[in-house]
Design a protein around this motif. Sequence first.
Motif, PDB file in Angstrom:
ATOM      1  N   UNK A  89      -7.534  18.504  -3.067  1.00  0.00           N
ATOM      2  CA  UNK A  89      -8.613  19.688  -3.064  1.00  0.00           C
ATOM      3  C   UNK A  89      -7.886  20.892  -4.063  1.00  0.00           C
ATOM      4  N   UNK A  90      -7.687  20.799  -4.372  1.00  0.00           N
ATOM      5  CA  UNK A  90      -6.451  22.011  -5.276  1.00  0.00           C
ATOM      6  C   UNK A  90      -7.000  21.213  -7.085  1.00  0.00           C
ATOM      7  N   UNK A  91      -5.996  20.393  -7.306  1.00  0.00           N
ATOM      8  CA  UNK A  91      -6.304  20.750  -8.577  1.00  0.00           C
ATOM      9  C   UNK A  91      -7.723  19.738  -9.244  1.00  0.00           C
ATOM     10  N   UNK A  92      -7.747  20.432  -9.489  1.00  0.00           N
ATOM     11  CA  UNK A  92      -9.219  19.793 -11.345  1.00  0.00           C
ATOM     12  C   UNK A  92      -9.165  18.468 -12.004  1.00  0.00           C
ATOM     13  N   UNK A  93      -9.333  17.150 -11.589  1.00  0.00           N
ATOM     14  CA  UNK A  93      -9.277  15.821 -12.036  1.00  0.00           C
ATOM     15  C   UNK A  93      -9.918  16.352 -13.329  1.00  0.00           C
ATOM     16  N   UNK A  94     -10.909  16.737 -14.070  1.00  0.00           N
ATOM     17  CA  UNK A  94     -10.887  16.508 -15.461  1.00  0.00           C
ATOM     18  C   UNK A  94     -10.151  17.449 -16.242  1.00  0.00           C
ATOM     19  N   UNK A  95      -9.341  17.654 -16.356  1.00  0.00           N
ATOM     20  CA  UNK A  95      -7.936  18.274 -16.769  1.00  0.00           C
ATOM     21  C   UNK A  95      -7.322  17.721 -17.930  1.00  0.00           C
ATOM     22  N   UNK A  96      -8.286  16.317 -17.903  1.00  0.00           N
ATOM     23  CA  UNK A  96      -7.277  15.002 -18.564  1.00  0.00           C
ATOM     24  C   UNK A  96      -6.742  15.531 -19.803  1.00  0.00           C
ATOM     25  N   UNK A  97      -5.787  16.945 -20.503  1.00  0.00           N
ATOM     26  CA  UNK A  97      -5.835  17.334 -21.312  1.00  0.00           C
ATOM     27  C   UNK A  97      -4.191  17.712 -21.509  1.00  0.00           C
ATOM     28  N   UNK A  98      -3.504  18.486 -22.846  1.00  0.00           N
ATOM     29  CA  UNK A  98      -2.569  19.011 -22.784  1.00  0.00           C
ATOM     30  C   UNK A  98      -2.707  20.428 -22.676  1.00  0.00           C
ATOM     31  N   UNK A  99      -1.689  20.930 -22.359  1.00  0.00           N
ATOM     32  CA  UNK A  99      -1.315  22.675 -22.130  1.00  0.00           C
ATOM     33  C   UNK A  99      -2.863  22.927 -20.754  1.00  0.00           C
ATOM     34  N   UNK A 100      -2.351  23.904 -20.842  1.00  0.00           N
ATOM     35  CA  UNK A 100      -3.763  25.579 -19.579  1.00  0.00           C
ATOM     36  C   UNK A 100      -5.285  25.801 -20.312  1.00  0.00           C
ATOM     37  N   UNK A 101      -5.440  25.535 -21.555  1.00  0.00           N
ATOM     38  CA  UNK A 101      -7.176  25.116 -21.618  1.00  0.00           C
ATOM     39  C   UNK A 101      -7.225  24.176 -22.842  1.00  0.00           C
ATOM     40  N   UNK A 102      -8.371  24.439 -22.420  1.00  0.00           N
ATOM     41  CA  UNK A 102      -9.506  22.735 -22.809  1.00  0.00           C
ATOM     42  C   UNK A 102      -9.487  23.000 -24.022  1.00  0.00           C
ATOM     43  N   UNK A 103      -9.344  21.904 -25.348  1.00  0.00           N
ATOM     44  CA  UNK A 103      -9.095  22.183 -26.780  1.00  0.00           C
ATOM     45  C   UNK A 103     -10.904  22.254 -26.945  1.00  0.00           C
ATOM     46  N   UNK A 104     -11.399  21.171 -26.074  1.00  0.00           N
ATOM     47  CA  UNK A 104     -12.565  21.760 -26.039  1.00  0.00           C
ATOM     48  C   UNK A 104     -13.529  22.593 -25.809  1.00  0.00           C
TER      49      UNK A 104
END
Length: 225
Positions: free
Chosen positions: A195-210
């Motif tokens: 319930x805590x983690x955003x599973x869509x964040x399969x990228x490195x770092x805190x900022x989505x490169x897209x």
Amino acid sequence: LKNILVTGAADDSIDWDWGWRGRVQFAVIQQHADAGDNAFEGDNNGNQHEAQPRSEPVFYNVTLAGTGHGPKSHRGMVLREGTGGHFHNMIIDSYAIEAVDTRDEARALIGDGTLTFSHNIIANTGSISAQQREQGQDDDDYGFDEQAWLKAPENNNQLSLGAALHPAARDLTSPDFRPRIPLREMPATTPPKSEFFDESAAFSGAINPRDPGSWLEGWTAYPES
């Protein structure tokens, strides 16, 4: 902690001890060239390293933006005094001393899965670990080979001589923490289902490169001079 920004801390930016088992996702640490110490300093219990509950936080999608060689040299992470922890999908960029310094019982904690470090990018850092400095009486982790651990293929960490962040990550009044590395070249993994983690964040770092912007916009402020 989610969506956290720490800039210019005078000591450590995130410092834990005494059994902290928190979760962190989307955190940015920006060092200032003339201030501060470590981005992370993790401890369990200085008097009794094996004390329970043991510190064992979980971090995903974190950007540690160092300043390289300047008036003040920094470490990315110091893990000591029995702390565990799990560190994934991080960018650790431009730390003059080293990216990661483990101390004390790190070997045992890694062996039992209490301390993990995988799918991270270590970039533009003079030394990835404290291994080269820790000889003889300066050995503070019982001969543990940090570099071999960080470079182990099963940990899928990426080491880069060039910077993973734009020069603007060091800007004190209008910083940009988006990564320079494209998504296809990131070694990221999928955050855990919870319930805590955003599973869509399969990228490195805190900022989505897209993402053309970032979650920092609209609520953060920096010194005007």
